[in-house]
Design a protein around this motif. Sequence first.
Motif, PDB file in Angstrom:
ATOM      1  N   ASP A   1      -4.657   1.098   0.024  1.00  0.00           N
ATOM      2  CA  ASP A   1      -4.221  -0.143  -0.608  1.00  0.00           C
ATOM      3  C   ASP A   1      -4.040   0.075  -2.103  1.00  0.00           C
ATOM      4  OD1 ASP A   1      -6.693  -0.303  -1.842  1.00  0.00           O
ATOM      5  OD2 ASP A   1      -7.516  -1.704  -0.377  1.00  0.00           O
TER       6      ASP A   1
ATOM      7  N   TYR B   1       1.603   4.907   1.926  1.00  0.00           N
ATOM      8  CA  TYR B   1       1.484   5.385   3.299  1.00  0.00           C
ATOM      9  C   TYR B   1       1.796   6.872   3.409  1.00  0.00           C
ATOM     10  CZ  TYR B   1       1.447   0.516   4.891  1.00  0.00           C
ATOM     11  OH  TYR B   1       1.123  -0.794   5.113  1.00  0.00           O
TER      12      TYR B   1
ATOM     13  N   GLY C   1       0.819  -1.203   0.000  1.00  0.00           N
ATOM     14  CA  GLY C   1       0.000   0.000   0.000  1.00  0.00           C
ATOM     15  C   GLY C   1       0.853   1.253   0.000  1.00  0.00           C
TER      16      GLY C   1
ATOM     17  N   LEU D   1      -0.255   6.161  10.966  1.00  0.00           N
ATOM     18  CA  LEU D   1      -0.078   6.217   9.519  1.00  0.00           C
ATOM     19  C   LEU D   1      -1.416   6.161   8.805  1.00  0.00           C
ATOM     20  CD1 LEU D   1       2.763   3.532   9.142  1.00  0.00           C
ATOM     21  CD2 LEU D   1       3.009   5.943   9.767  1.00  0.00           C
TER      22      LEU D   1
ATOM     23  N   LYS E   1      -3.032   4.745   5.261  1.00  0.00           N
ATOM     24  CA  LYS E   1      -2.690   3.755   4.241  1.00  0.00           C
ATOM     25  C   LYS E   1      -3.788   3.659   3.197  1.00  0.00           C
ATOM     26  CE  LYS E   1      -2.040  -1.231   3.558  1.00  0.00           C
ATOM     27  NZ  LYS E   1      -2.038  -2.567   4.203  1.00  0.00           N
TER      28      LYS E   1
END
Length: 464
Positions: A103, A47, A45, A99, A101
Amino acid sequence: MDCLRTVGLFQNLPEERLEWIAERAQEVRLAAGDVIARQGDPPDGFYVILEGETEWTRKVGREEAFVVALGPGAIFAELIMVLDAPYPTTGRAVTDARLLKLDKTEFWEMLRICPEVLRGILATSVERAELHESVSQRHGKLISLGTMAAGLAHELNNPAAAISRAAAEARQTFRFSSEKAAKLGALPLDAEQRSLVADLPTRVSELPAPTLDSLDRSDLEDEVALWLEDRGVEGAWDVSPTLVGAGLDVARLDGLSGRLPQEALGDVLGWLASVVSGDGLLREIEESSSRISELVRAIKTYTHMDKAASKEVDVHAGLDSTLVMLGHKLKKGDVKVVREYEAGLPPVCGHAGELNQVWTNLLDNAIGAVGGHGRILVRTARENGRVLVEVGDDGPGIPEEIRSRMFEPFFTTKDVGKGTGLGLDISRRVVVDDHRGDIRVESRPGDTRFQVRLPIAPDTRGAS
């Protein structure tokens, strides 16, 4: 949404696109010390760091090299998502971190609807890729320097230990020689005989050194020792090796014996042996000191410590100093170095320290290729307005299927932990990028040659 507005990558996005990202993003929380990703892991992913600090390192050889620290507002994994490549570094949370994220599916959709983000990611990716490669190359140079320093320490230790040992032995020898010299005054010698004795050390030093194999030398030492014993010389078996080493045999000793009283012969020969031994120890100290001086000169030439920058570089001086620096490797086994230097070779235009790094990498590879037994060729020539430097070996050669990859970063044929795969990449960059030269390899079993061509210094192009 407030956190996303602080991220430089998203600052120019309209509100609706920020909302689109916020709705699809997942929040990831990490504790201090948690591993985010390991070098070699596939991307999972894209980030964005919202809170906390992270640290990223890269393994080069067996060492872990620091690459970069990333904090709030930084992004990562963008380039490997685009290239579908593994993580080039290992990341850890230094503090508790939060974080964001996306995907893979959402990441590619974000790039489609947010071209501003794509431009920012590409700019960041270029900087990040250059940083990773720079750290790896710098660390590779440090590993090479560490290996060189260890070898140099070994080279310096040998003559230094020899000086220490010879000095200690010389102290005892000269004390013994002084005691023997004091006894000479009481010997029954006339003026002519005393003059003969005084001249003995000089005459013996002018004798040619005997060229004997170990067996013949041992036989001669036994013969001299028995001759000395027959004449009552004290310590005959200890004295005979020194006298033989100085070039004295039974015939010469007979000639000396005929000119001196028999009762004085033992003291004279004992004193002579101590003087000869002392001279030998002083010669050993002199030779070891010269070796240290030679190594120091080689270090100065190799590192170019006496010049901050160089425009005209003496290729032969750089090659010779590099061979001295690699002497500890050349002495292992049976490696013969053949120098074929063109006389009057003009200097090249460049930086001596960087070029010496190239010679080190090429010679080190050649030493490894011959495996301790073989021939290494170092050849120079003037060729079409350039200087050719060729480093060859008679090792097994480089398979054709990997020859085209020899200059790729991180590509190595050495075992794990024995090579970084950066030596030839660094050499290519120094030669091609920094010196406007050319580097290539030609190889077949028994004959591998790395060829470097460099521009001749402008002011010397017309020189012969």
